[in-house]
Design a protein around this motif. Structure first.
Motif, PDB file in Angstrom:
ATOM      1  N   PHE A 146      -0.258   6.075  33.618  1.00 61.81           N
ATOM      2  CA  PHE A 146      -1.621   6.267  33.117  1.00 61.81           C
ATOM      3  C   PHE A 146      -2.629   5.662  34.100  1.00 61.81           C
ATOM      4  O   PHE A 146      -3.294   4.679  33.774  1.00 61.81           O
ATOM      5  N   ASP A 154      -5.625   6.356  35.238  1.00 61.61           N
ATOM      6  CA  ASP A 154      -7.029   6.246  34.844  1.00 61.61           C
ATOM      7  C   ASP A 154      -7.230   5.141  33.813  1.00 61.61           C
ATOM      8  O   ASP A 154      -8.111   4.300  33.941  1.00 61.61           O
ATOM      9  N   LYS A 155      -6.369   5.123  32.788  1.00 62.59           N
ATOM     10  CA  LYS A 155      -6.496   4.108  31.734  1.00 62.59           C
ATOM     11  C   LYS A 155      -6.168   2.718  32.265  1.00 62.59           C
ATOM     12  O   LYS A 155      -6.785   1.732  31.865  1.00 62.59           O
ATOM     13  N   LYS A 204      -6.821   1.537  35.054  1.00 61.68           N
ATOM     14  CA  LYS A 204      -7.948   1.027  35.852  1.00 61.68           C
ATOM     15  C   LYS A 204      -9.199   0.827  35.012  1.00 61.68           C
ATOM     16  O   LYS A 204     -10.282   0.610  35.533  1.00 61.68           O
ATOM     17  N   SER A 207     -10.430   3.086  32.538  1.00 56.26           N
ATOM     18  CA  SER A 207     -11.099   4.320  32.118  1.00 56.26           C
ATOM     19  C   SER A 207     -12.555   4.331  32.577  1.00 56.26           C
ATOM     20  O   SER A 207     -13.474   4.615  31.803  1.00 56.26           O
ATOM     21  N   VAL A 266     -16.017   5.404  34.286  1.00 58.41           N
ATOM     22  CA  VAL A 266     -16.750   6.670  34.373  1.00 58.41           C
ATOM     23  C   VAL A 266     -17.710   6.562  35.548  1.00 58.41           C
ATOM     24  O   VAL A 266     -18.466   5.592  35.658  1.00 58.41           O
ATOM     25  N   SER A 306     -17.558   2.414  31.308  1.00 60.65           N
ATOM     26  CA  SER A 306     -16.177   2.683  30.920  1.00 60.65           C
ATOM     27  C   SER A 306     -16.179   3.491  29.635  1.00 60.65           C
ATOM     28  O   SER A 306     -17.034   3.285  28.769  1.00 60.65           O
ATOM     29  N   ALA A 307     -15.219   4.396  29.521  1.00 59.03           N
ATOM     30  CA  ALA A 307     -15.099   5.185  28.290  1.00 59.03           C
ATOM     31  C   ALA A 307     -14.604   4.326  27.136  1.00 59.03           C
ATOM     32  O   ALA A 307     -14.608   4.767  25.988  1.00 59.03           O
ATOM     33  N   LEU A 308     -14.173   3.084  27.428  1.00 56.17           N
ATOM     34  CA  LEU A 308     -13.594   2.220  26.407  1.00 56.17           C
ATOM     35  C   LEU A 308     -14.551   1.155  25.882  1.00 56.17           C
ATOM     36  O   LEU A 308     -14.250   0.489  24.900  1.00 56.17           O
ATOM     37  N   GLU A 339     -14.650  14.650  19.709  1.00 57.62           N
ATOM     38  CA  GLU A 339     -13.185  14.580  19.772  1.00 57.62           C
ATOM     39  C   GLU A 339     -12.625  14.590  18.363  1.00 57.62           C
ATOM     40  O   GLU A 339     -13.208  13.998  17.458  1.00 57.62           O
ATOM     41  N   ASN A 376     -17.853   9.997  22.056  1.00 59.52           N
ATOM     42  CA  ASN A 376     -18.033   8.888  22.984  1.00 59.52           C
ATOM     43  C   ASN A 376     -19.485   8.929  23.462  1.00 59.52           C
ATOM     44  O   ASN A 376     -19.926   9.928  24.043  1.00 59.52           O
ATOM     45  N   GLU A 420     -20.115   9.524  27.332  1.00 59.55           N
ATOM     46  CA  GLU A 420     -19.804  10.907  27.719  1.00 59.55           C
ATOM     47  C   GLU A 420     -20.852  11.867  27.160  1.00 59.55           C
ATOM     48  O   GLU A 420     -21.258  12.826  27.820  1.00 59.55           O
TER      49      GLU A 420
END
Length: 202
Positions: free
Chosen positions: A35, A37-38, A40, A42, A44, A53-55, A174, A187, A190
């Motif tokens: 994984f 991307d995750k 590191k 996630s 953006v 970060s998406a998180l 989502e 998100n 995003e």
């Protein structure tokens, strides 16, 4: 005496090396492969620059952007290290509010947020996640209802039709994880990036 202690010392060193060094390195390496991307964070990027970060949520305050949930995270007060100050989405201090439902400070904050949101979109019920904090204080998502609630304000601020902004929400939404866990969500980072791609007046 050393003869009796030696096995215990060897075991402590061996377990420390195994659980404190070998295992974390192996899991980190495995995550980087499976994984990347995750592993590191996630992150953006836009135009080659990391913007979040998406998180982890961010504080969007402009009328032109969707706003996330309130955040209760804090940081040390620069003027007095024994005190804390509000620091929304402080990733180094993940926490929710420890204020109980009868706490006057919490009631006043929720009441003020509710009044501001009702003035923004009169006659429409305010989604609960727009006035309550998450357990971590870092939640990057809001409900689809919370995003749709903000559509009129954003459409007006950007000079776009509400239908166009609503379509951006619907495209970005989502579904439940694996179709059953949690609720449909959006998100916020995003969503705001998708909003920027369609533009609108500044």
């Amino acid at each position: 005496m050393l003869k009796e202690i030696r096995p215990a010392l060897v075991l402590v060193v061996l377990l420390a090396a195994l659980t404190g060094l070998a295992y974390p390195l192996a899991m980190t390496g495995l995550a980087q492969v499976l994984f990347p991307d995750k592993a590191k964070g996630s992150l953006v990027s836009r135009n080659g620059m990391v913007i979040g970060s998406a998180l982890i949520g961010q504080a969007f305050t402009s009328e032109r952007y969707f706003h996330g949930r309130p955040s209760a995270t804090t940081a040390a007060d620069p003027a007095d290290a024994t005190k804390t100050v509000a620091a929304p989405y402080n990733a180094s201090n993940s926490m929710g509010s420890n204020l109980g439902p009868t706490n006057p400070a919490l009631a006043e904050r929720v009441k003020a947020d509710l009044a501001a949101l009702q003035a923004e979109n009169p006659g429409v019920p305010v989604p609960i996640d727009l006035v309550t904090t998450s357990g971590s204080g870092l939640d990057p998502d809001i409900s689809v209802e919370a995003a749709l609630f903000q559509v009129p304000r954003i459409a007006k601020a950007r000079g776009l039709s509400p239908d166009m902004v609503r379509q951006v929400v619907e495209r970005t939404a989502e579904d439940r994880t694996f179709g059953v866990i949690g609720e449909p969500r959006v998100n916020v980072l995003e969503l705001n990036l998708a909003l920027d791609r369609i533009g609108g007046q500044s």
